[in-house]
Scaffold this active site. Structure first.
Site, mmCIF file in Angstrom:
data_model
loop_
_atom_site.group_PDB
_atom_site.id
_atom_site.type_symbol
_atom_site.label_atom_id
_atom_site.label_comp_id
_atom_site.label_asym_id
_atom_site.label_seq_id
_atom_site.Cartn_x
_atom_site.Cartn_y
_atom_site.Cartn_z
ATOM 1 N N LYS A 96 38.373 34.432 56.595
ATOM 2 C CA LYS A 96 38.529 32.946 57.002
ATOM 3 C C LYS A 96 39.822 33.108 57.475
ATOM 4 O O LYS A 96 40.410 32.354 58.622
ATOM 5 C CB LYS A 96 38.591 32.279 55.768
ATOM 6 C CG LYS A 96 37.258 32.018 55.144
ATOM 7 C CD LYS A 96 37.053 31.345 54.008
ATOM 8 C CE LYS A 96 35.892 31.045 53.321
ATOM 9 N NZ LYS A 96 35.712 30.699 51.884
ATOM 10 N N ILE B 53 36.020 21.309 55.278
ATOM 11 C CA ILE B 53 37.156 20.949 55.691
ATOM 12 C C ILE B 53 37.297 21.079 57.399
ATOM 13 O O ILE B 53 37.151 22.078 57.651
ATOM 14 C CB ILE B 53 38.469 21.566 55.072
ATOM 15 C CG1 ILE B 53 38.277 21.314 53.574
ATOM 16 C CG2 ILE B 53 39.733 20.774 55.544
ATOM 17 C CD1 ILE B 53 39.375 22.187 52.888
#
Ligand SMILES: NC(=O)c1ccc[n+]([C@@H]2O[C@H](COP(=O)([O-])OP(=O)(O)OC[C@H]3O[C@@H](n4cnc5c(N)ncnc54)[C@H](OP(=O)(O)O)[C@@H]3O)[C@@H](O)[C@H]2O)c1
Length: 431
Positions: free
Chosen positions: A203, A134
């Site tokens: 993340k 993504i």
């Protein structure tokens, strides 16, 4: 542009395949060909399903950074420290570009590496480190760069999402679904980083830095994993109109003491109807809320050789085009050092689950503790009766109120012999 690849596992081999399969498209878009010239991994003789004979081999991956015929080093080994970090430092210090998919290394050493990159005027890019295929780092660095973000949050770990959505579909318990996920390759042999929420926290720390212009602060992330979620919680959530997802969320709040950075990863109840509730299986999704863009949803494959290689190659194309800015969007010296938000300061609705001894007076004890802690109960459900002397589940949903009150109420119940085990508190994600 000549590249060297350190690490020829899932992602490294994926990158070699992608660069070969899409060579024409990539050369047209990058303005020049991107060629692998050298590689390194542990075992030179291993059959990797791609021909590595045309590439020079280095036993020591740091030697890739010293080669005159290499412009960019691609680090696809993994691990926050060790050879991945040594190789990355060496590449940037030598003035070579660095592309990495290594979230653990960027979460722990991203600022140092970005500083090295700035000092050498070398590009550093890590799109593949967050949410695999993504383009969410690109989305935040470029697409929303004109916005003040109010919030960034999402489903950042495909293994947890696969486990939770499979528990939801099959009614099976955590341990059985984890074992199945390992057998099918959706979970690592050592799944601790995933199921304990650490991978999602790596993340999140990277996204927060880019989204809010702050220094990466992995230590400031409050982390809870999914290991205590039972099939019965998922069934109960379902009956109330929710699914359970591991959500990482970050925002910056102005307090009387100054700005505070909130970063947390925890399983949440997500209302059906919220875009994250429809994110199933190993998929990842990130929501960014900008003051002019409104709510944006980035969704797709968070892992796998193809999607991750796609993100790595996009970084390489940016470098080939000379389209690189500061790794964290603004120069390291200008990133704000914002202290972490104190736990318990926010208000939210919560789902609280107790396993209790099946005997009279238990409900009264729990509701009294809630009252004394200042927690207002919206609904309370006691499930069935157990065999004599057994345990039953009591679940409740609270009205919106301070997190600290829930903690205070539960502290009042600590040590109570009516409870069989620690209660589980799951926040309800606002719509
Ligand atoms: N897999 C995914 O879907 C995914 C998605 C996003 C990000 N990432 C990140 O991408 C990176 C690579 O992941 P991966 O799944 O491709 O890992 P992997 O399949 O385990 O491959 C790791 C590679 O690194 C090599 N290696 C490991 N330790 C080494 C050492 N001490 N010295 C030299 N070489 C060493 C291995 O060599 P041998 O093959 O010779 O053993 C292997 O080729 C990690 O940072 C990971 O977090 C992965």
């Amino acid at each position: 542009m000549r590249i060297a690849i350190a690490g020829l596992g899932t992602v490294g081999v994926g990158v070699i395949r992608l660069l070969a399969t899409n060579a024409g498209i990539i050369a047209a878009r990058a303005g020049r060909r991107i060629e692998v010239v050298a590689v390194s991994a542990r075992d030179r003789g291993k059959d990797r399903g791609v021909d590595i004979a045309p590439f020079a081999w280095e036993d020591d991956m740091t030697a890739l950074a010293r080669r005159d015929d290499v412009d960019v080093v691609v680090e696809l080994v993994g691990g926050s420290d060790g050879p991945a970090l040594a190789c990355s430092r060496a590449a940037l210090a030598a003035g070579k570009g660095l592309v990495t998919a290594n979230k653990a290394m960027i979460a722990h050493h991203g600022l140092e590496l970005a500083g090295l990159a700035e000092a050498s005027n070398a590009p550093l890019k890590f799109e593949a480190a967050v949410a695999g295929g993504i383009p969410v780092i690109k989305g935040l660095r470029e697409g929303t760069s004109a916005n003040a973000l109010t919030k960034v949050y999402g489903i950042l770990n495909g293994t947890c999402n696969y486990i939770l959505s499979t528990m939801e579909r099959t009614g099976a318990d955590f341990a059985a679904v984890l074992a199945e996920a390992q057998a099918r390759g959706f979970a690592e042999a050592d799944p601790a980083f995933d199921i304990e929420g650490v991978d999602a926290a790596h993340k999140l720390a990277i996204l927060a830095a880019i989204g809010f212009g702050t220094r990466v602060d992995f230590a400031g992330v409050r982390i809870a994993g999914i290991t205590r979620v039972r099939a019965a919680d998922i069934a109960q959530a379902d009956a109330l109109g929710f699914v359970i997802r591991l959500v990482g969320e970050a925002d910056v709040e102005e307090t009387p003491q100054g700005a505070r950075l909130l970063q947390r990863v925890r399983p949440c109840l997500v209302a059906r109807g919220h875009p994250l509730s429809a994110v199933d299986g190993p998929t990842n999704a990130v929501v960014a809320e900008g003051n002019f863009s409104g709510r944006l949803l980035f969704q797709g494959a968070g892992a796998g050789d193809g999607p991750t290689a796609s993100a790595v190659a996009a970084d390489l194309i940016d470098i080939a085009r000379d389209e690189v800015g500061a790794p964290f969007s603004i120069p390291v010296a200008n990133l704000a050092a914002i202290p972490p938000a104190e736990p318990g300061e926010r208000t939210e609705r919560s789902y609280i689950r107790f396993m209790v001894k099946d005997r009279p007076g238990v409900l009264a004890e729990i509701t009294a503790a809630m009252r004394d802690g200042g927690v207002s109960i919206e609904s309370l459900i006691q499930q069935g009766r157990s065999a004599e002397g057994g345990e039953v589940m009591v679940a409740m949903v609270t009205h919106e109120g301070p997190e600290a009150n829930v903690a205070r109420a539960l502290a009042l119940l600590e040590g109570s012999d009516s409870l069989a085990g620690d209660p589980l508190v799951l926040p309800i994600l606002p719509l």
